[in-house]
Write a protein that holds these residues in place. Structure first.
Motif, PDB file in Angstrom:
ATOM      1  N   ARG A   1       0.837  -1.185   0.000  1.00 52.86           N
ATOM      2  CA  ARG A   1       0.000   0.000   0.000  1.00 52.86           C
ATOM      3  C   ARG A   1       0.882   1.249   0.000  1.00 52.86           C
ATOM      4  O   ARG A   1       2.039   1.215   0.408  1.00 52.86           O
ATOM      5  N   GLY A   2       0.274   2.354  -0.456  1.00 55.36           N
ATOM      6  CA  GLY A   2       0.949   3.631  -0.382  1.00 55.36           C
ATOM      7  C   GLY A   2       2.208   3.713  -1.225  1.00 55.36           C
ATOM      8  O   GLY A   2       2.314   3.149  -2.324  1.00 55.36           O
TER       9      GLY A   2
ATOM     10  N   GLU B   1       4.240  12.072   3.966  1.00 59.24           N
ATOM     11  CA  GLU B   1       3.465  11.145   4.795  1.00 59.24           C
ATOM     12  C   GLU B   1       1.969  11.209   4.487  1.00 59.24           C
ATOM     13  O   GLU B   1       1.277  10.185   4.517  1.00 59.24           O
ATOM     14  N   ALA B   2       1.482  12.403   4.163  1.00 59.59           N
ATOM     15  CA  ALA B   2       0.052  12.549   3.871  1.00 59.59           C
ATOM     16  C   ALA B   2      -0.336  11.763   2.628  1.00 59.59           C
ATOM     17  O   ALA B   2      -1.371  11.084   2.595  1.00 59.59           O
TER      18      ALA B   2
ATOM     19  N   ASP C   1       1.232   9.144   1.412  1.00 61.02           N
ATOM     20  CA  ASP C   1       1.331   7.720   1.748  1.00 61.02           C
ATOM     21  C   ASP C   1       0.078   7.248   2.483  1.00 61.02           C
ATOM     22  O   ASP C   1      -0.470   6.177   2.200  1.00 61.02           O
ATOM     23  N   ARG C   2      -0.393   8.075   3.400  1.00 63.26           N
ATOM     24  CA  ARG C   2      -1.579   7.727   4.181  1.00 63.26           C
ATOM     25  C   ARG C   2      -2.830   7.704   3.301  1.00 63.26           C
ATOM     26  O   ARG C   2      -3.659   6.801   3.414  1.00 63.26           O
ATOM     27  N   GLU C   3      -2.972   8.668   2.408  1.00 61.77           N
ATOM     28  CA  GLU C   3      -4.151   8.719   1.544  1.00 61.77           C
ATOM     29  C   GLU C   3      -4.168   7.555   0.555  1.00 61.77           C
ATOM     30  O   GLU C   3      -5.220   6.971   0.284  1.00 61.77           O
TER      31      GLU C   3
ATOM     32  N   ALA D   1      -2.925   4.633   1.027  1.00 57.92           N
ATOM     33  CA  ALA D   1      -3.226   3.407   1.758  1.00 57.92           C
ATOM     34  C   ALA D   1      -4.690   3.318   2.168  1.00 57.92           C
ATOM     35  O   ALA D   1      -5.210   2.217   2.375  1.00 57.92           O
ATOM     36  N   SER D   2      -5.389   4.472   2.244  1.00 58.81           N
ATOM     37  CA  SER D   2      -6.764   4.467   2.750  1.00 58.81           C
ATOM     38  C   SER D   2      -7.818   4.535   1.654  1.00 58.81           C
ATOM     39  O   SER D   2      -8.963   4.173   1.880  1.00 58.81           O
TER      40      SER D   2
END
Length: 412
Positions: A270-271, A295-296, A298-300, A302-303
């Motif tokens: 992911r990400g 990081e933002a 990567d987080r988006e 993955a979600s």
């Protein structure tokens, strides 16, 4: 629509179970009353026997109706309802009669539901009249008593007809929607096949023009070396070296095609880790790929699977074009999430095969870029592909929440 259909089916199952429980309760109460008074035991036994029969009939109803035997099912159900109507009272037997009338409307027609309700009412009314044929006074009393009992039942059965009409209307809408869905699926499959056919034809042309040309050069060099080996040994060896170098180029191009058409990516990644795996699969062709992101982003990634899939495909297409058309040596991938949108930049240089092309050339959208463009527009985003200072830039912007712009640019 699918969840609503499931909800309706579950509601019908609950209604059927409740109606059968009412019928079973009526049979148990009649049995208790028969034990106390010594009268009514045959009726109680009849109702007890009808509970499993009606249960089986309702369980088999969907299959019987799909087989085209809705009319036969309705006739059998109404006949089974006759003893319920004959010996019933205005308490626990009405739910079964109501559902039988409703299913007659759904499975056959409104007229069938009206006929079923009329049959049940006539049987009940005839029973009251038959019990009062001892005298004219008793006859009129029986008629009045029959009407008193039949009219409330008729009102309740009208609710059954209304329920049947509602279910019938829902079934019609569901079938119409399913037809539309099937047509859309068929159209989508056809479009997919046409797009794949277009991509296969394009790939075949590029393989023929690129790899096929190199294989032809190899064959010509080896034939020339064979003719020159007895005349000019140095020239023969020169042709063999040319064939060897061309073979190396052909192998590199074939590896590029394999990597570009079937990139390796872990389904669980992911990400930014998934982007790194895609980049790693292209590094096997000799391409230098750098991936960076905050990081933002990567987080988006993955979600949100939909945005992630779009970004992955855009990166794959950018790397494929960098190898196939730009003959690139290095590619830089930047990903950032800011101001409620995801921003992707894929930047590559131009190798020797593309160096002669003018830097201001506006690239034409091929199959891959058109696909990325369409997916980006569907998400309310924008895509831009252009040359900038001797480099090729592929920029994709996708809103993270709500809708964004809807422009697709081909140049600065």
């Amino acid at each position: 629509m699918g969840s609503f259909h499931v909800s309706v089916e579950r509601t019908l199952v609950v209604l059927q179970a409740a109606a059968l429980c009412c019928l079973l309760t009526a049979a148990v109460l009649r049995t208790v009353d028969a034990a106390e008074t010594g009268d009514g035991l045959p009726v109680a036994i009849t109702w007890l026997a009808l509970v499993p029969i009606v249960t089986a009939l309702w369980a088999l109803r969907p299959r019987i109706v799909r087989a085209g035997h809705g009319a036969e099912w309705t006739i059998l159900a109404v006949l089974l309802a006759t003893p319920i109507a004959v010996f019933g009272t205005l308490n626990f037997t009405i739910p079964v009669l109501l559902l039988i009338v409703a299913f007659a409307v759904v499975d056959v027609s409104l007229r069938a539901g009206i006929h079923a309700a009329a049959w049940i009412l006539c049987v009940g009314f005839a029973l009251h009249v038959a019990d009062s044929l001892t005298s004219w006074g008793a006859f009129f009393t029986g008629v009045i008593q029959g009407l008193i009992n039949v009219v409330p039942v008729a009102v309740l059965l009208c609710f059954g007809i209304a329920l049947g009409l509602s279910l019938r209307s829902f079934e019609k809408r569901r079938r119409d929607d399913q037809k539309v869905i099937n047509r859309l699926q068929h159209a989508t499959e056809m479009e997919k096949e046409l797009l794949l056919s277009d991509e296969r034809a394009r790939s075949a042309r590029e393989l023929h023009d690129g790899l096929g040309h190199r294989l032809t050069l190899i064959s010509m060099s080896l034939e020339l070396a064979e003719r020159m080996r007895g005349i000019d040994v140095d020239q023969a060896w020169e042709e063999i070296r040319t064939a060897r170098d061309t073979t190396s180029d052909a192998l590199a191009e074939m590896r590029m095609w394999v990597r570009a058409l079937s990139p390796v990516r872990d389904a669980d990644a992911r990400g930014l880790a998934a982007l790194e795996l895609i980049a790693e699969s292209f590094r096997g062709t000799g391409l230098t790929v750098d991936v960076s992101g905050d990081e933002a982003s990567d987080r988006e990634l993955a979600s949100d699977d939909e945005i992630a899939l779009l970004i992955y495909r855009a990166v794959q297409e950018g790397l494929t074009n960098a190898l196939r058309h730009g003959r690139a040596r290095t590619v830089r991938i930047f990903l950032a999430a800011k101001e409620q949108q995801m921003e992707l930049a894929v930047i590559n240089d131009f190798g020797w095969g593309a160096a002669a092309e003018p830097p201001e050339l506006v690239p034409a959208f091929g199959f891959g870029l058109r696909g990325i463009s369409d997916r980006t527009l569907e998400r309310g985003g924008s895509m831009r592909a252009r040359r900038v200072d001797g480099e090729f830039h592929l920029d994709v912007v996708v809103p993270l929440h709500g809708s964004g712009g809807t422009e697709v640019f081909s140049s600065g």
